[in-house]
Design a protein around this motif. Structure first.
Motif, PDB file in Angstrom:
ATOM      1  N   LEU A   1     -46.905 -34.161 -60.602  1.00 27.89           N
ATOM      2  CA  LEU A   1     -46.249 -32.841 -60.306  1.00 27.89           C
ATOM      3  C   LEU A   1     -45.256 -32.529 -61.676  1.00 27.89           C
ATOM      4  CD1 LEU A   1     -44.758 -33.588 -56.770  1.00 27.89           C
ATOM      5  CD2 LEU A   1     -46.400 -31.909 -57.342  1.00 27.89           C
ATOM      6  N   ARG A   2     -45.017 -31.339 -61.657  1.00 33.00           N
ATOM      7  CA  ARG A   2     -43.984 -30.728 -62.842  1.00 33.00           C
ATOM      8  C   ARG A   2     -42.606 -31.493 -62.182  1.00 33.00           C
ATOM      9  NH1 ARG A   2     -43.907 -24.772 -63.612  1.00 33.00           N
ATOM     10  NH2 ARG A   2     -43.146 -24.861 -61.445  1.00 33.00           N
ATOM     11  N   ARG A   3     -41.907 -31.761 -63.266  1.00 31.67           N
ATOM     12  CA  ARG A   3     -40.581 -32.326 -62.723  1.00 31.67           C
ATOM     13  C   ARG A   3     -39.762 -31.346 -61.985  1.00 31.67           C
ATOM     14  NH1 ARG A   3     -35.544 -31.894 -65.239  1.00 31.67           N
ATOM     15  NH2 ARG A   3     -36.403 -30.526 -66.823  1.00 31.67           N
ATOM     16  N   ILE A   4     -39.845 -30.193 -62.248  1.00 30.51           N
ATOM     17  CA  ILE A   4     -39.038 -29.139 -61.827  1.00 30.51           C
ATOM     18  C   ILE A   4     -39.447 -28.784 -59.922  1.00 30.51           C
ATOM     19  CG2 ILE A   4     -40.363 -26.911 -62.262  1.00 30.51           C
ATOM     20  CD1 ILE A   4     -36.305 -27.396 -61.921  1.00 30.51           C
ATOM     21  N   ASP A   5     -40.826 -29.191 -59.936  1.00 25.77           N
ATOM     22  CA  ASP A   5     -41.186 -28.873 -58.724  1.00 25.77           C
ATOM     23  C   ASP A   5     -40.724 -30.222 -57.682  1.00 25.77           C
ATOM     24  OD1 ASP A   5     -42.594 -26.558 -58.983  1.00 25.77           O
ATOM     25  OD2 ASP A   5     -44.594 -27.316 -59.711  1.00 25.77           O
ATOM     26  N   LEU A   6     -40.993 -31.239 -58.340  1.00 26.55           N
ATOM     27  CA  LEU A   6     -40.457 -32.667 -57.897  1.00 26.55           C
ATOM     28  C   LEU A   6     -39.131 -32.543 -57.541  1.00 26.55           C
ATOM     29  CD1 LEU A   6     -41.227 -35.357 -57.121  1.00 26.55           C
ATOM     30  CD2 LEU A   6     -40.590 -36.172 -59.199  1.00 26.55           C
ATOM     31  N   ALA A   7     -38.109 -32.139 -58.339  1.00 24.83           N
ATOM     32  CA  ALA A   7     -36.642 -31.816 -57.907  1.00 24.83           C
ATOM     33  C   ALA A   7     -36.617 -30.962 -56.775  1.00 24.83           C
ATOM     34  CB  ALA A   7     -36.139 -31.316 -59.173  1.00 24.83           C
ATOM     35  N   GLN A   8     -37.271 -29.907 -56.746  1.00 25.08           N
ATOM     36  CA  GLN A   8     -37.231 -29.001 -55.503  1.00 25.08           C
ATOM     37  C   GLN A   8     -37.609 -29.669 -54.323  1.00 25.08           C
ATOM     38  OE1 GLN A   8     -39.639 -25.484 -56.029  1.00 25.08           O
ATOM     39  NE2 GLN A   8     -38.227 -24.296 -54.020  1.00 25.08           N
ATOM     40  N   GLN A   9     -38.578 -30.358 -54.411  1.00 28.56           N
ATOM     41  CA  GLN A   9     -39.168 -31.009 -52.933  1.00 28.56           C
ATOM     42  C   GLN A   9     -38.593 -32.287 -52.368  1.00 28.56           C
ATOM     43  OE1 GLN A   9     -43.266 -32.094 -53.905  1.00 28.56           O
ATOM     44  NE2 GLN A   9     -43.825 -29.913 -54.167  1.00 28.56           N
ATOM     45  N   VAL A  10     -37.636 -32.721 -53.286  1.00 33.28           N
ATOM     46  CA  VAL A  10     -36.894 -33.915 -52.840  1.00 33.28           C
ATOM     47  C   VAL A  10     -35.368 -33.270 -52.902  1.00 33.28           C
ATOM     48  CG1 VAL A  10     -38.459 -35.801 -53.585  1.00 33.28           C
ATOM     49  CG2 VAL A  10     -36.443 -35.001 -55.003  1.00 33.28           C
ATOM     50  N   GLY A  11     -35.046 -32.246 -53.127  1.00 31.80           N
ATOM     51  CA  GLY A  11     -33.762 -31.495 -53.056  1.00 31.80           C
ATOM     52  C   GLY A  11     -32.834 -31.931 -53.940  1.00 31.80           C
ATOM     53  N   LEU A  12     -33.173 -32.140 -55.221  1.00 31.02           N
ATOM     54  CA  LEU A  12     -32.401 -32.519 -56.376  1.00 31.02           C
ATOM     55  C   LEU A  12     -32.372 -31.274 -57.328  1.00 31.02           C
ATOM     56  CD1 LEU A  12     -33.610 -36.136 -56.899  1.00 31.02           C
ATOM     57  CD2 LEU A  12     -31.370 -35.501 -56.105  1.00 31.02           C
ATOM     58  N   SER A  13     -31.205 -31.514 -58.383  1.00 26.83           N
ATOM     59  CA  SER A  13     -31.243 -30.314 -59.412  1.00 26.83           C
ATOM     60  C   SER A  13     -32.078 -31.051 -60.609  1.00 26.83           C
ATOM     61  CB  SER A  13     -29.899 -30.389 -59.967  1.00 26.83           C
ATOM     62  OG  SER A  13     -29.364 -31.482 -60.331  1.00 26.83           O
ATOM     63  N   ALA A  14     -32.371 -30.085 -61.555  1.00 32.21           N
ATOM     64  CA  ALA A  14     -33.552 -30.699 -62.411  1.00 32.21           C
ATOM     65  C   ALA A  14     -32.655 -31.737 -63.266  1.00 32.21           C
ATOM     66  CB  ALA A  14     -33.679 -29.558 -63.626  1.00 32.21           C
ATOM     67  N   SER A  15     -31.366 -31.888 -63.479  1.00 34.98           N
ATOM     68  CA  SER A  15     -30.800 -32.910 -64.119  1.00 34.98           C
ATOM     69  C   SER A  15     -30.548 -34.233 -63.058  1.00 34.98           C
ATOM     70  CB  SER A  15     -29.449 -32.644 -64.566  1.00 34.98           C
ATOM     71  OG  SER A  15     -28.596 -32.351 -63.654  1.00 34.98           O
ATOM     72  N   GLY A  16     -30.557 -33.876 -61.864  1.00 30.38           N
ATOM     73  CA  GLY A  16     -30.437 -34.998 -60.862  1.00 30.38           C
ATOM     74  C   GLY A  16     -31.786 -35.852 -60.964  1.00 30.38           C
ATOM     75  N   VAL A  17     -32.975 -35.006 -60.788  1.00 31.10           N
ATOM     76  CA  VAL A  17     -33.985 -35.506 -60.759  1.00 31.10           C
ATOM     77  C   VAL A  17     -34.301 -36.414 -62.295  1.00 31.10           C
ATOM     78  CG1 VAL A  17     -35.962 -33.867 -61.578  1.00 31.10           C
ATOM     79  CG2 VAL A  17     -36.415 -35.586 -59.854  1.00 31.10           C
ATOM     80  N   THR A  18     -33.971 -35.973 -63.213  1.00 26.40           N
ATOM     81  CA  THR A  18     -34.412 -36.536 -64.491  1.00 26.40           C
ATOM     82  C   THR A  18     -33.407 -37.807 -64.502  1.00 26.40           C
ATOM     83  OG1 THR A  18     -34.481 -34.488 -65.475  1.00 26.40           O
ATOM     84  CG2 THR A  18     -33.892 -36.410 -67.026  1.00 26.40           C
ATOM     85  N   ARG A  19     -32.030 -37.965 -64.044  1.00 24.82           N
ATOM     86  CA  ARG A  19     -31.558 -39.375 -63.832  1.00 24.82           C
ATOM     87  C   ARG A  19     -31.974 -40.188 -62.865  1.00 24.82           C
ATOM     88  NH1 ARG A  19     -27.306 -35.499 -64.025  1.00 24.82           N
ATOM     89  NH2 ARG A  19     -26.833 -35.618 -61.695  1.00 24.82           N
ATOM     90  N   LEU A  20     -32.864 -39.633 -61.843  1.00 28.06           N
ATOM     91  CA  LEU A  20     -33.370 -40.476 -61.067  1.00 28.06           C
ATOM     92  C   LEU A  20     -34.682 -41.223 -61.597  1.00 28.06           C
ATOM     93  CD1 LEU A  20     -33.364 -41.596 -58.035  1.00 28.06           C
ATOM     94  CD2 LEU A  20     -34.890 -39.702 -57.448  1.00 28.06           C
ATOM     95  N   LEU A  21     -35.485 -40.393 -62.425  1.00 28.13           N
ATOM     96  CA  LEU A  21     -36.614 -40.547 -62.767  1.00 28.13           C
ATOM     97  C   LEU A  21     -36.370 -41.726 -63.929  1.00 28.13           C
ATOM     98  CD1 LEU A  21     -38.615 -37.466 -62.878  1.00 28.13           C
ATOM     99  CD2 LEU A  21     -38.924 -39.271 -61.199  1.00 28.13           C
ATOM    100  N   ASN A  22     -35.616 -41.799 -64.866  1.00 32.21           N
ATOM    101  CA  ASN A  22     -35.289 -42.670 -65.846  1.00 32.21           C
ATOM    102  C   ASN A  22     -35.560 -43.859 -65.698  1.00 32.21           C
ATOM    103  OD1 ASN A  22     -35.307 -40.458 -67.787  1.00 32.21           O
ATOM    104  ND2 ASN A  22     -33.078 -40.277 -67.903  1.00 32.21           N
ATOM    105  N   PRO A  23     -34.773 -44.518 -64.524  1.00 33.12           N
ATOM    106  CA  PRO A  23     -34.687 -45.991 -64.267  1.00 33.12           C
ATOM    107  C   PRO A  23     -36.169 -46.015 -63.570  1.00 33.12           C
ATOM    108  CG  PRO A  23     -33.020 -44.884 -63.171  1.00 33.12           C
ATOM    109  CD  PRO A  23     -33.485 -44.034 -63.985  1.00 33.12           C
TER     110      PRO A  23
END
Length: 139
Positions: free
Chosen positions: A52-74
């Motif tokens: 998935l595109r990162r932004i689509d993933l963020a939207q689907q799980v209810g996170l901001s773009a920066s929030g999903v990035t912080r989650l995905l890094n680890p």
């Protein structure tokens, strides 16, 4: 302005959400993931090509773009997901479920299903269908 009963109902829904998340936290942590990480893995597992595109993933799980990035890094560091640039547009970041991520998701999904069954035991089949219809209307 909402009525007192509407406000009370909303508070009960929030309390139910909190209770369910607490019931899920132990079984999911056994697999080394949080509830939000489970949601990410589920979205990727269900996506075409498990990507998935990162932004689509963020939207689907209810996170901001920066929030999903912080989650995905680890998650990327432990090998559950990988990130790549889209071939057509370097500005687009794609997230892919790895083999290890798929295994963790499948194992965690069994635990999730067990919690779901326990949460729903007080509702018969018709009540569950009615609840599904109501949640569909609210979502």
């Amino acid at each position: 302005m909402p009525t007192a009963s509407q406000s009370e109902l909303l508070l009960k829904l929030v309390a139910l959400h909190t209770r369910i998340q607490k019931q899920l936290s132990g079984p999911l942590s056994f697999h080394g993931i949080s509830f939000t990480e489970y949601l990410v893995l589920k979205q990727l597992h269900d996506a075409p090509a498990q990507k998935l595109r990162r932004i689509d993933l963020a939207q689907q799980v209810g996170l901001s773009a920066s929030g999903v990035t912080r989650l995905l890094n680890p998650m990327e560091k432990v090998g559950l997901v990988s990130k790549e640039e889209a071939a057509r547009d370097a500005r687009v970041s794609l997230v892919t479920l790895t083999g290890a991520g798929k295994t963790v998701f499948q194992d965690a999904d069994v635990s999730f299903g067990q919690v779901a069954k326990a949460v729903m035991t007080s509702l018969d089949g018709e009540d569950q269908k009615h609840l599904a219809r109501l949640t569909d209307l609210l979502l």
